[in-house]
Write an enzyme that holds these catalytic residues in place. Structure first.
Site, short mmCIF file in Angstrom:
data_model
loop_
_atom_site.label_atom_id
_atom_site.label_comp_id
_atom_site.label_asym_id
_atom_site.label_seq_id
_atom_site.Cartn_x
_atom_site.Cartn_y
_atom_site.Cartn_z
N ARG A 1 -30.81 35.83 -44.20
CA ARG A 1 -30.91 37.03 -44.92
C ARG A 1 -31.16 37.87 -43.81
NH1 ARG A 1 -26.72 35.50 -46.09
NH2 ARG A 1 -25.79 35.49 -48.51
N GLU B 1 -26.49 45.61 -41.61
CA GLU B 1 -25.81 44.95 -40.66
C GLU B 1 -24.59 45.00 -41.10
OE1 GLU B 1 -25.84 40.03 -41.74
OE2 GLU B 1 -26.77 40.59 -40.28
N HIS C 1 -23.89 36.96 -37.80
CA HIS C 1 -23.94 36.69 -38.82
C HIS C 1 -22.90 35.69 -38.84
CE1 HIS C 1 -25.05 36.86 -43.21
NE2 HIS C 1 -24.94 36.12 -43.39
#
Length: 327
Positions: free
Chosen positions: A231, A260, A293
């Site tokens: 994270r 993000e 991600h």
């Protein structure tokens, strides 16, 4: 049972079709994320399938959902920060997060590690300018290095097994150690002091928020490599940038970054500039690798996430327990 699924990507559709048949459920597929404006589209559904960071499941929204008959929520992500769990409990809405192949993230993390160790991004940048000299690109070998893994759940344990296969010394820190010969458990301060590479695989909470900051970085080896495939908010990005600029941190490989959620899973090539300044600065260094991600993104993991979100709400409806329920 009818399930309203939100943020459904094209690559997920085939798995939703498969598991709707397996678990005998009716699906209502929505491509967009879920917000308070989408309440009407959930009417007639007992359950929802959602992704963390792409849905609004705050207390006021949950109250409206409960009033419309929603009883179960299955996340297709490990994270579930988007839901107010206290409100869900009060309203009798059961919530489950997702389980998926830990090797998706573990394999990707090892790739980031190798790219950092061998300065792969810098090598590729130089080769594009026809610079084929050796220069300052001498790397290191993994069997001569110590990795510190923070968070030894399924992904952290998969990382440990892979790293041991490379001959690395593996240190671990977790509030709930998982007895295993692949890991030498140490205190967090000892891990910071001994590790050549630090890899984050812990959850995000009030306790872990910005755990990598100016103070913790100061305890690390000079030139340490930091990897984050967990994270973004585990790391204070401003302090990280300062440490990269000073040389305290020798290289960074990160698949996530603070803020993000504002732009992740979107195409920003032409419109709507990404204005997250820290993210842009971090990407600009030749010794940092920043990806959007995607560590989880394998065929096996996508199948697992879709199945677990459907299976969990079916188990809830049958009055059963699931190990993926969150409280």
């Amino acid at each position: 049972m009818k399930i309203a699924a939100f943020s459904v990507r094209q690559d997920e559709k085939q798995y939703f079709d498969t598991f709707a048949n397996v678990y005998k459920v009716e699906l209502q597929i929505n491509r967009s994320g879920f917000t308070a404006d989408d309440i009407e589209s959930v009417k007639g559904c007992e359950a929802m399938s959602v992704c963390d960071g792409m849905c609004d499941l705050s207390a006021p929204v949950l109250e409206k959902l409960a009033a419309d008959g929603v009883k179960y929520i299955g996340f297709r992500t490990i994270g579930y920060n988007s839901v107010d769990l206290e409100a869900a409990k009060r309203l009798g809405i059961r919530v489950a997060h997702s389980g998926y192949s830990p090797y998706s993230v573990a394999n990707y993390t090892v790739m980031l590690m190798l790219m950092c160790i061998r300065k792969a991004l810098y090598v590729m940048m130089r080769s594009h300018t026809a610079d084929y000299s050796l220069g300052p690109i001498c790397g290191r070998e993994m069997q001569n290095m110590t990795i510190g893994i923070i968070g030894t759940g399924k992904i952290g344990m998969a990382m440990a097994r892979i790293c041991r296969g490379f001959g690395m010394r593996v240190l671990g820190y977790d509030m709930y150690p998982n007895p295993n010969n692949d890991i030498e458990y140490v205190t967090l301060d000892e891990l910071y002091a001994r590790a050549d590479i630090i890899s984050l695989h812990t959850f995000l909470s009030d306790e872990t928020y910005h755990m990598i900051n100016k103070d913790s970085i100061a305890k690390m080896k000079d030139g340490v490599i930091l990897i984050n495939a967990a994270r973004g908010a585990l790391v204070d990005t401003k302090d990280l940038i300062e440490a990269v600029e000073s040389g305290k941190i020798g290289s960074v490989g990160t698949d996530c970054c603070e803020g993000e959620d504002e732009f992740i899973r979107t195409d920003r090539k032409y419109d709507d500039l990404v204005v997250n300044h820290d993210y842009i600065i971090l990407k600009s260094f030749q010794n940092t690798i920043v990806t959007p991600h995607v560590a989880f993104f394998t065929d096996q993991a996508v199948s697992d996430m879709v199945e677990s979100s459907v299976k969990s709400v079916v188990q809830f409806a049958a009055g059963e327990d699931t190990p993926l329920e969150v409280h």
